[in-house]
Enzyme design. Structure first.
Site, PDB file in Angstrom:
ATOM      1  N   GLU A  66       0.824  -1.219   0.000  1.00 37.24           N
ATOM      2  CA  GLU A  66       0.000   0.000   0.000  1.00 37.24           C
ATOM      3  C   GLU A  66       0.854   1.262   0.000  1.00 37.24           C
ATOM      4  O   GLU A  66       0.436   2.303  -0.514  1.00 37.24           O
ATOM      5  CB  GLU A  66      -0.964   0.008   1.187  1.00 37.24           C
ATOM      6  CG  GLU A  66      -2.109  -0.994   1.080  1.00 37.24           C
ATOM      7  CD  GLU A  66      -1.750  -2.370   1.601  1.00 37.24           C
ATOM      8  OE1 GLU A  66      -0.566  -2.596   1.949  1.00 37.24           O
ATOM      9  OE2 GLU A  66      -2.647  -3.237   1.670  1.00 37.24           O
ATOM     10  N   PHE A 113     -11.576  -6.911  14.443  1.00 38.03           N
ATOM     11  CA  PHE A 113     -10.560  -7.448  13.547  1.00 38.03           C
ATOM     12  C   PHE A 113     -10.190  -6.411  12.479  1.00 38.03           C
ATOM     13  O   PHE A 113     -11.049  -5.856  11.815  1.00 38.03           O
ATOM     14  CB  PHE A 113     -11.053  -8.737  12.884  1.00 38.03           C
ATOM     15  CG  PHE A 113     -10.047  -9.291  11.900  1.00 38.03           C
ATOM     16  CD1 PHE A 113      -8.805  -9.748  12.337  1.00 38.03           C
ATOM     17  CD2 PHE A 113     -10.328  -9.332  10.546  1.00 38.03           C
ATOM     18  CE1 PHE A 113      -7.865 -10.232  11.431  1.00 38.03           C
ATOM     19  CE2 PHE A 113      -9.401  -9.813   9.637  1.00 38.03           C
ATOM     20  CZ  PHE A 113      -8.171 -10.266  10.087  1.00 38.03           C
ATOM     21  N   GLN A 114      -8.917  -6.161  12.331  1.00 35.45           N
ATOM     22  CA  GLN A 114      -8.379  -5.199  11.367  1.00 35.45           C
ATOM     23  C   GLN A 114      -8.948  -3.803  11.534  1.00 35.45           C
ATOM     24  O   GLN A 114      -9.152  -3.091  10.558  1.00 35.45           O
ATOM     25  CB  GLN A 114      -8.557  -5.701   9.935  1.00 35.45           C
ATOM     26  CG  GLN A 114      -7.683  -6.918   9.659  1.00 35.45           C
ATOM     27  CD  GLN A 114      -7.526  -7.224   8.189  1.00 35.45           C
ATOM     28  OE1 GLN A 114      -8.429  -6.981   7.390  1.00 35.45           O
ATOM     29  NE2 GLN A 114      -6.378  -7.775   7.820  1.00 35.45           N
ATOM     30  N   LYS A 150     -17.422  -0.442   6.295  1.00 38.23           N
ATOM     31  CA  LYS A 150     -17.911  -1.446   5.344  1.00 38.23           C
ATOM     32  C   LYS A 150     -19.435  -1.448   5.237  1.00 38.23           C
ATOM     33  O   LYS A 150     -19.983  -1.612   4.144  1.00 38.23           O
ATOM     34  CB  LYS A 150     -17.415  -2.826   5.773  1.00 38.23           C
ATOM     35  CG  LYS A 150     -17.623  -3.885   4.705  1.00 38.23           C
ATOM     36  CD  LYS A 150     -17.023  -5.216   5.129  1.00 38.23           C
ATOM     37  CE  LYS A 150     -17.229  -6.256   4.036  1.00 38.23           C
ATOM     38  NZ  LYS A 150     -16.652  -7.551   4.438  1.00 38.23           N
ATOM     39  N   MET A 160      24.264   8.289   1.788  1.00 38.28           N
ATOM     40  CA  MET A 160      24.168   9.611   2.403  1.00 38.28           C
ATOM     41  C   MET A 160      24.484   9.552   3.894  1.00 38.28           C
ATOM     42  O   MET A 160      25.120  10.454   4.442  1.00 38.28           O
ATOM     43  CB  MET A 160      22.776  10.206   2.164  1.00 38.28           C
ATOM     44  CG  MET A 160      22.640  11.632   2.639  1.00 38.28           C
ATOM     45  SD  MET A 160      23.896  12.724   1.926  1.00 38.28           S
ATOM     46  CE  MET A 160      23.022  13.389   0.514  1.00 38.28           C
TER      47      MET A 160
HETATM   48  C1  LIG Z   1      12.498   5.358   4.929  1.00 40.89           C
HETATM   49  C2  LIG Z   1      13.806   5.972   5.292  1.00 40.89           C
HETATM   50  N1  LIG Z   1      14.614   5.352   6.174  1.00 40.89           N
HETATM   51  C3  LIG Z   1      15.812   5.898   6.491  1.00 40.89           C
HETATM   52  C4  LIG Z   1      16.202   7.086   5.950  1.00 40.89           C
HETATM   53  C5  LIG Z   1      17.548   7.692   6.329  1.00 40.89           C
HETATM   54  N2  LIG Z   1      18.414   7.752   5.132  1.00 40.89           N
HETATM   55  C6  LIG Z   1      18.550   8.871   4.392  1.00 40.89           C
HETATM   56  S1  LIG Z   1      19.507   8.657   3.052  1.00 40.89           S
HETATM   57  C7  LIG Z   1      19.797   7.038   3.457  1.00 40.89           C
HETATM   58  C8  LIG Z   1      20.657   6.180   2.575  1.00 40.89           C
HETATM   59  C9  LIG Z   1      20.033   5.911   1.255  1.00 40.89           C
HETATM   60  O1  LIG Z   1      20.780   4.901   0.637  1.00 40.89           O
HETATM   61  P1  LIG Z   1      20.655   4.622  -0.893  1.00 40.89           P
HETATM   62  O2  LIG Z   1      19.240   4.519  -1.291  1.00 40.89           O
HETATM   63  O3  LIG Z   1      21.532   3.485  -1.255  1.00 40.89           O
HETATM   64  O4  LIG Z   1      21.165   5.965  -1.541  1.00 40.89           O
HETATM   65  P2  LIG Z   1      22.638   6.567  -1.570  1.00 40.89           P
HETATM   66  O5  LIG Z   1      22.699   7.604  -0.502  1.00 40.89           O
HETATM   67  O6  LIG Z   1      23.601   5.444  -1.335  1.00 40.89           O
HETATM   68  O7  LIG Z   1      22.742   7.145  -2.923  1.00 40.89           O
HETATM   69  C10 LIG Z   1      19.139   6.697   4.629  1.00 40.89           C
HETATM   70  C11 LIG Z   1      19.201   5.379   5.276  1.00 40.89           C
HETATM   71  C12 LIG Z   1      15.298   7.711   5.063  1.00 40.89           C
HETATM   72  N3  LIG Z   1      15.572   8.886   4.485  1.00 40.89           N
HETATM   73  N4  LIG Z   1      14.133   7.126   4.729  1.00 40.89           N
END
Ligand SMILES: Cc1ncc(C[n+]2csc(CCOP(=O)(O)OP(=O)(O)O)c2C)c(N)n1
Ligand SMILES: [Mg+2]
Lengths: 160, 559
Positions: free
Chosen positions: B51, B113-114, B163, B474
């Site tokens: 979703e 439920f749900q 529902k 990042m």
């Molecule tokens: C849902 C979610 N969880 C954690 C983060 C924290 N976060 C920001 S950037 C990042 C790394 C992203 O890794 P990737 O998709 O491999 O991109 P890259 O930076 O390596 O290009 C994380 C864990 C986030 N922004 N969103």
């Protein structure tokens, strides 16, 4: 920080209070008083008092106005408004002497005894916020068992 | 009047709002609605595999088309799975309509439920939300949801639909229009326009800062026009990319933490800043005490809450971006004035040249900058870019020159990993004629890679370009720069093989390791006729630079 009063006109629907209150919660502002009444039009009027700096108050006013079901937010000033509050006071079991003093204090501020049971009593007092605060303070927790307060009901003095 | 079930009334009302697509997953509490969809010809339901992806797809659809995107989920877990996607839409002011099934009214509040208390859960993350409490109110409430989502500042609206209300029948007429009393100020006052015009024509170093509000108000043409009349440079926010073609001589690109040096310096040097359709987010402004320190600031936004929220504003204007821009342009033209150009323009041109980003790396492993160059070389200006979150997103934002509004779709305010791929699916459904490319990180892609099944099964040929550094890049960058290179929990290891993963779903998949392979393989991916994953192995040590450390001044970038 100054006290602010908002008079919020909004639709009368479930969840309305939650929408408004959470707007304050999210910005870490404590609401000191809140009352709700239904206007003849069927809309609800919620009156809120809180302390914050001017900037936060104006920000919160805009945040409330942004809510879909809020129609208007009026900023009221204490000076140009009529403020009323009711408090109901229930005392502990009192000695003869204490009781005399309590009755005196209540009468002094125009309060009225509603019910006496044994050595305890229930009284009502109404008026502005300060008067009620003062009485509750004077009697103190040694005398008072329970206090129920209406919160502040406020209307602006302006008439069109 | 015919008698209809609540479910049928819902679908008929959606049709009256010209809804053509719904992204969603059915469940016990929405079966009556799906039963109506079974015979429905005018609405295509796209079955996602999670979703969250339905919400992001609806969001991507909305941003690309400018029309509301619709997603649907069952009660409980289905509904809670929408939450991240809805908040994402809220943070970026995207008009998404979320419909969730709910337990029958008599069961509400009993932990049936749900059952999830979606009214409470959605309340803080939507522009508005409501529950269907009687069958007869369905047309009015559903139409109102669309109206609210599209009026003033856009945003998501949630409808919780018990529902029993789907099953109950009644005779109703579906009105063509509903009344929405909320007053929204869209026109600037004459006095406000006069003050803005006065400042702008007197300015020696005017600058336009355009945000996402320009895109949603379809006001890009007006931004370019104002820039040309004033001879003022245009800087954009992340969501404002596309407000001016970024190869335009007056375009300086994005500002902020990972913005272009030229943009950040121009903002710092300008003497009048005309900000339109933005909220001066902290990632854009850096330290607000040093933001545009020499400038008088004019701020136009449709949402009064935004004015003066983050930065001091000299001329606040509550108005629709397009209407305000037109008024200001008219005001300047009526004075028969044009911008002064001169030294400021020379300075802008020089900065544009001096700080032009470098992308022509031939290194192996591939530099991400080179990937951006190859993408720009291969894709037409009609191509739509979505991105995941992380370094990948910031490389795209920094380097990729967007030429048109609604062609660069990112998760700005929330920074949601896993957004880009489902958003690309939504974008492709909205604009099947455009190439759609998700610039992905390996970590982010894995958060919604199950949607490969959706794309293959529904024949939605989008291309995912993974900037594969095998890192949560990042986070690693912050650890490298600010935590003494202590790389904690950011190594993604060797798995999976993304090309094989794609193939397992019946999609096209390839891995490239050399710069010269990128363009031909991308061509192949675009023309293969199915969803595709291009796994580009990049230099894992590369940082997104320049960078403004969090809370720092935007004119002092780490390089
Ligand atoms: C849902 C979610 N969880 C954690 C983060 C924290 N976060 C920001 S950037 C990042 C790394 C992203 O890794 P990737 O998709 O491999 O991109 P890259 O930076 O390596 O290009 C994380 C864990 C986030 N922004 N969103
Ligand atoms: Mg990565």
């Amino acid at each position: 920080m100054p006290t602010h009063i908002f008079s919020v006109l909004c639709e009368n629907e479930p969840g309305m209070m939650m929408r408004i209150c959470r707007s304050f919660m999210r910005r870490q502002v404590n609401i000191d008083s809140i009352t709700v009444g239904i206007e003849p039009s069927g809309l609800a009027r919620i009156i809120l008092m809180f302390n914050s700096d001017e900037r936060t108050a104006e920000f919160l006013r805009q945040v409330l106005l942004r809510l879909t079901q809020v129609i208007d937010v009026e900023k009221l000033e204490e000076k140009t408004s009529i403020v009323r509050e009711i408090a109901l006071l229930k005392t502990k079991q009192l000695s003869e002497e204490e009781r005399g003093r309590v009755l005196e204090e209540i009468e002094k501020v125009g309060g009225r005894v509603l019910q006496v049971a044994g050595k305890a009593l229930i009284a009502e007092i109404y008026g502005d916020h300060e008067r009620i605060e003062k009485l509750i303070h004077t009697l103190g927790s040694g005398v008072l068992k329970e206090v129920a307060r209406s919160g502040q009901v406020i209307i602006s003095k302006t008439m069109e | 009047m015919p008698k209809m079930s609540g479910a049928k009334i819902l679908i008929e009302t959606l049709k009256s709002e010209r809804v053509k697509h719904i992204f969603g997953i059915p469940g016990g509490a929405t079966i009556p609605i799906y039963d109506v969809l079974y015979d429905e010809k005018e609405i295509r339901h796209i079955l996602t595999r999670h979703e969250q992806a339905a919400a992001h797809a609806a969001d991507g659809y909305a941003r690309v088309s400018g029309k509301p995107g619709v997603c649907m989920a069952t009660s409980g877990p289905g509904a809670t799975n929408l939450v991240t996607g809805i908040l994402n839409a809220y943070m970026d002011s995207s008009p998404v309509i979320a419909i969730t099934g709910q337990v029958p009214k008599p069961f509400l509040g009993t932990d049936a439920f749900q059952e999830a208390d979606m009214m409470s859960i959605m309340l803080p993350i939507t522009k508005h939300n409501f529950m269907i409490r009687s069958v007869s109110e369905i047309p009015k409430k559903v139409k109102l949801a669309f109206k609210i989502a599209m009026t003033g500042r856009r945003g998501p609206v949630h409808i919780d639909f018990p529902k029993d209300m789907q099953v109950a029948e009644t005779e109703v007429e579906i009105p063509r229009k509903v009344k929405y009393q909320k007053k929204v100020k869209v026109r600037p006052r004459a006095e406000e326009v006069r003050r803005a015009v006065e400042l702008l024509v007197q300015a020696n170093r005017p600058l336009i800062l355009a945000g996402g509000g320009v895109i949603s108000a379809n006001a890009a043409t007006e931004v370019v026009k104002l820039a040309e009349i004033l001879q003022a440079p245009v800087v954009t926010t992340l969501l404002g990319k596309g407000a001016i073609p970024e190869n335009h001589p007056l375009a300086l690109g994005m500002l902020g933490m990972h913005g272009r040096m030229a943009a950040n310096l121009a903002v710092t040097e300008c003497d009048v800043l005309f900000g339109v359709g933005l909220r001066f987010d902290d990632r854009a402004t850096g330290d607000v005490r040093h933001f545009a320190p020499r400038a008088k600031i004019i701020h136009v936004d449709i949402d009064p809450v935004e004015l003066g929220k983050n930065v001091r504003v000299d001329v606040p204007i509550v108005a629709d971006a397009k209407i305000a821009l037109r008024a200001v342009i008219k005001g300047i033209q009526s004075l028969a004035k044009r911008g002064k150009g001169g030294q400021w323009l020379e300075r802008v041109k020089k900065m544009r040249k001096d700080f032009a980003p470098r992308m022509d790396y031939d290194d192996v492993p591939i530099k991400p900058q080179r990937v951006m160059k190859e993408l720009m070389r291969t894709l037409s200006e009609e191509a739509i870019i979505t991105t995941e979150v992380g370094q990948c997103e910031m490389w795209a934002a920094h380097y990729y020159e967007v030429k048109k509004p609604r062609h660069f779709i990112v998760s700005g305010g929330l920074g949601t990993m896993g957004f880009g791929f489902p958003a690309a699916i939504g974008a492709k459904v909205a604009r099947p004629g455009c190439d759609v490319v998700d610039v992905a990180g390996d970590g982010s892609f894995l958060m919604n890679s199950q949607e490969l099944a959706t794309a293959v099964d529904n024949d939605i040929p989008v291309v995912v370009c993974i900037l594969d550094n095998r890192y949560l890049g990042m986070v690693k960058q912050w650890q490298d720069l600010f935590f003494d290179k202590r790389r904690s929990a950011v190594d993604l290891g060797e798995t999976p093989d993304f090309a094989k993963l794609a193939e397992a779903y019946g999609a096209w998949g390839e891995t490239v390791t050399r710069p010269s392979e990128i363009a031909p393989k991308l061509e192949e991916a675009l023309r293969c006729g199915k969803p595709a994953v291009l796994d580009i192995v990049i230099d894992p040590e590369e940082h997104v630079l320049p960078m403004v450390p969090a809370g720092g001044r935007i004119d002092r970038m780490l390089t």
